[in-house]
Design an enzyme around this catalytic site. Structure first.
Site, PDB file in Angstrom:
ATOM      1  N   SER A 161       0.835  -1.205   0.000  1.00 13.04           N
ATOM      2  CA  SER A 161       0.000   0.000   0.000  1.00 13.04           C
ATOM      3  C   SER A 161       0.867   1.252   0.000  1.00 13.04           C
ATOM      4  O   SER A 161       2.072   1.197   0.242  1.00 13.04           O
ATOM      5  CB  SER A 161      -0.895   0.005   1.235  1.00 13.04           C
ATOM      6  OG  SER A 161      -0.110   0.314   2.375  1.00 13.04           O
ATOM      7  N   LYS A 162       0.195   2.369  -0.231  1.00  9.87           N
ATOM      8  CA  LYS A 162       0.886   3.657  -0.233  1.00  9.87           C
ATOM      9  C   LYS A 162       1.532   3.899   1.145  1.00  9.87           C
ATOM     10  O   LYS A 162       2.604   4.469   1.231  1.00  9.87           O
ATOM     11  CB  LYS A 162      -0.128   4.750  -0.567  1.00  9.87           C
ATOM     12  CG  LYS A 162       0.467   6.129  -0.605  1.00  9.87           C
ATOM     13  CD  LYS A 162      -0.530   7.118  -1.145  1.00  9.87           C
ATOM     14  CE  LYS A 162      -0.703   8.321  -0.259  1.00  9.87           C
ATOM     15  NZ  LYS A 162       0.500   8.871   0.336  1.00  9.87           N
ATOM     16  N   ARG A 163       0.841   3.443   2.182  1.00  8.23           N
ATOM     17  CA  ARG A 163       1.386   3.637   3.534  1.00  8.23           C
ATOM     18  C   ARG A 163       2.753   2.967   3.703  1.00  8.23           C
ATOM     19  O   ARG A 163       3.643   3.520   4.335  1.00  8.23           O
ATOM     20  CB  ARG A 163       0.416   3.069   4.588  1.00  8.23           C
ATOM     21  CG  ARG A 163      -0.812   3.913   4.837  1.00  8.23           C
ATOM     22  CD  ARG A 163      -0.942   4.295   6.317  1.00  8.23           C
ATOM     23  NE  ARG A 163      -0.697   3.215   7.253  1.00  8.23           N
ATOM     24  CZ  ARG A 163      -1.612   2.320   7.647  1.00  8.23           C
ATOM     25  NH1 ARG A 163      -2.826   2.381   7.167  1.00  8.23           N
ATOM     26  NH2 ARG A 163      -1.292   1.392   8.512  1.00  8.23           N
ATOM     27  N   GLY A 198       4.945   2.487   1.425  1.00  8.68           N
ATOM     28  CA  GLY A 198       5.910   3.314   0.708  1.00  8.68           C
ATOM     29  C   GLY A 198       6.306   4.516   1.545  1.00  8.68           C
ATOM     30  O   GLY A 198       7.483   4.836   1.689  1.00  8.68           O
ATOM     31  N   ASP A 199       5.297   5.186   2.126  1.00  7.10           N
ATOM     32  CA  ASP A 199       5.578   6.375   2.941  1.00  7.10           C
ATOM     33  C   ASP A 199       6.462   6.001   4.119  1.00  7.10           C
ATOM     34  O   ASP A 199       7.413   6.705   4.464  1.00  7.10           O
ATOM     35  CB  ASP A 199       4.265   6.982   3.471  1.00  7.10           C
ATOM     36  CG  ASP A 199       3.416   7.546   2.333  1.00  7.10           C
ATOM     37  OD1 ASP A 199       3.974   7.732   1.243  1.00  7.10           O
ATOM     38  OD2 ASP A 199       2.214   7.778   2.551  1.00  7.10           O
TER      39      ASP A 199
END
Ligand code: GLU
Length: 509
Positions: free
Chosen positions: A263-265, A267-268
């Site tokens: 998920s994008k999370r 990556g962050d």
């Protein structure tokens, strides 16, 4: 049969890297078989429409070199390729389903649906859905009289059209990757196919368009596997069973630890992009970084995506697009999720950076330098690239690695200087500078000879001069080969830097 595949994104936001992989596999499959690859924008859900997303999707695919043959911006035999421009088409098919008794009008209000849910929750202990068992308790054209239905439609009572799933029947999906997947129809709900706003839902529009656009293979993410039995039913109900495409549901992309969907999370949290290009959320203004902006080469990104879920059956890891086209097959796509490894992603970029023609990397580096306001001549940059690229994963890292080439050290690594700039060093450096001044050939072999003769004459080893020389030239104790640096800087600059070091470095005993 000529192969026709499509990538059918909904413009609800930026394309996740998993979406790019889906597009890539479709593209590779089409090219391998001399078929066509279509881009179709599935934008019938107006509530989820995000401005800029469609353009983003196209730009991302273009950056990757994934070219479509038919699409919203290209003419083709089945245009338009944007579903919002095809509204009229779907209405007829929804009506056909009603007329043949395969679908029905449902007039239930939100309250009635809620009441059904809580009632079924108690009766069934879970799975409260509108289906072959519950529909006869609801407010629809199966339970109302024909006249009542007509009256409601005439009065413009809000309705939806639902599919009439069969009771207790095996629905089989033959999937190229997963084999035979069979579901009992009692588990399927009577999905909404058409809404009173005049727009179809994803399911109807998707099946109708795949049929009309003569799609032969539906290659898409695993998250659509649960919808596949419904799609199989739709093909059957519309009388298109013979034309039904083959299905291939691709495995999920997993988090680096393998636990759950990427998920994008993640990556962050871990500092890697999950989107191909930078994306600015139009409502929140939040910016998410992209592979392009992080310095990835498109060919590296494509290569790493290709291997997330597919393997060539050999040890080969490095692939160009052409090689991928030649090697790709759906039979070699795995069933289980593919774990994303951010370090391996960097490795791919490193490898592709080494393989790229010097001129191309030079152009990229010049772009980075000019963005940073560093003004440097092209010949210098052209020399820097082969000398330093082995040391970096990204073009932008070359700027830091090459800082010494652009300017003389303004400070020196004190720890290193303390160890290596001894009492005798300035004298030796001075003498060496004089020798270098006289050197005719300021190239690798010429310098090798000067340095060797100097060491022999002074009866010293390399340890006595090379660290000091390096310190003078780059201000630090590490970097590429000293002679390479000297060639790059040229005679005058080398001597200037040696003299500067002599003047500015304190000696230690
Ligand atoms: N519009 C769907 C999506 O956003 C397409 C799924 C499919 O390929 O059938 O992914």
């Amino acid at each position: 049969m000529s192969i026709r595949v499509r990538f059918a994104p909904s413009p609800t936001g930026p394309l996740h890297m998993g979406g790019v992989r889906t597009a890539l596999y479709n593209y590779l499959f089409a090219r391998k078989h001399g078929g066509k690859f279509l881009l179709r924008i599935e934008d019938t859900d107006q509530k989820r429409f995000v401005p800029g997303a469609e353009l983003y999707i196209m730009e991302a695919l273009q950056w990757c070199g994934i070219e479509w043959d038919e699409g919203p911006d290209k003419s083709g035999p089945h245009e338009p390729y944007r579903q919002s421009e095809r509204k009229e088409i779907y209405r007829d098919f929804a009506r056909q389903l009603i007329d043949s008794g395969k679908a029905y009008y449902a007039f239930d209000t939100p309250e009635e649906l809620e009441e059904m849910r809580s009632r079924l929750e108690k009766e069934r202990k879970g799975n409260p859905q509108y289906d072959s068992q519950s529909r006869l308790t609801m407010n629809n054209s199966l339970t109302l009289s024909e006249i009542e239905v007509r009256e409601k439609l005439a009065a413009k009572t809000p309705y939806v059209i639902r599919i009439k799933t069969p009771a207790d029947e095996e629905v089989v999906v033959n999937d190229i990757i997963r084999g035979r997947v069979s579901v009992n129809s009692n588990l399927l709900d009577d999905k909404v196919l058409f809404k009173s706003d005049g727009l179809p839902t994803y399911h109807l529009a998707n099946v109708v368009d795949d049929f009309l656009m003569k799609i032969t293979h539906v290659i898409r993410g695993e998250e659509w596997l649960p919808s596949a039995p419904l799609h199989v039913l739709l093909y059957r109900y519309l009388g298109w069973e013979k034309e039904m495409p083959q299905f291939a549901h691709l495995p999920l992309l997993l988090k680096p630890d393998g636990k759950g969907k990427l998920s994008k999370r993640d990556g962050d949290k871990m500092g890697f992009p999950v989107f191909p290009l930078e994306w600015k959320d139009p409502s929140s203004g939040e910016i998410s970084t992209g592979y392009r902006e992080s310095g990835y080469l498109p060919e590296a990104f494509v290569n790493l995506l290709a291997l997330l879920g597919w393997n060539p059956g050999t040890e080969q890891e490095m692939f160009s697009m052409e090689e991928l086209i030649a090697a790709f097959s759906l039979e070699r796509v795995g069933k289980s999720g593919a774990r994303f490894d951010p370090e391996k992603a960097k490795w791919f970029n490193h490898q592709h950076l080494q393989n790229k023609p010097i001129q191309e990397v030079t152009v990229e580096l010049l772009k980075v330098l000019s963005e940073k306001g560093v003004n440097i001549d092209i010949h210098m940059v052209e020399k820097i690239v082969p000398l330093l690229r082995e040391r970096v994963n990204f073009v932008h890292e070359l700027q830091e690695e090459a800082a010494f080439a652009f300017k003389a050290p303004s400070d020196y690594d004190q720890k290193f200087a303390k160890k290596k700039w001894k009492a005798e060093t300035p004298g030796l450096m001075k003498a060496l500078a004089e020798k270098l001044q006289k050197a005719d050939a300021f190239n690798l072999t010429g310098l090798e000879a000067v340095l060797n003769t100097f060491m022999e004459e002074n009866e010293i080893g390399a340890g006595k001069i090379m660290p000091g020389l390096r310190l003078s030239l780059v201000g630090a104790g590490s970097g590429p080969d000293v002679k390479e640096i000297m060639v790059l800087l040229g005679k005058d600059e080398v001597i200037r830097r040696i003299n500067q070091a002599i003047d500015s470095l304190p000696v230690t005993d």
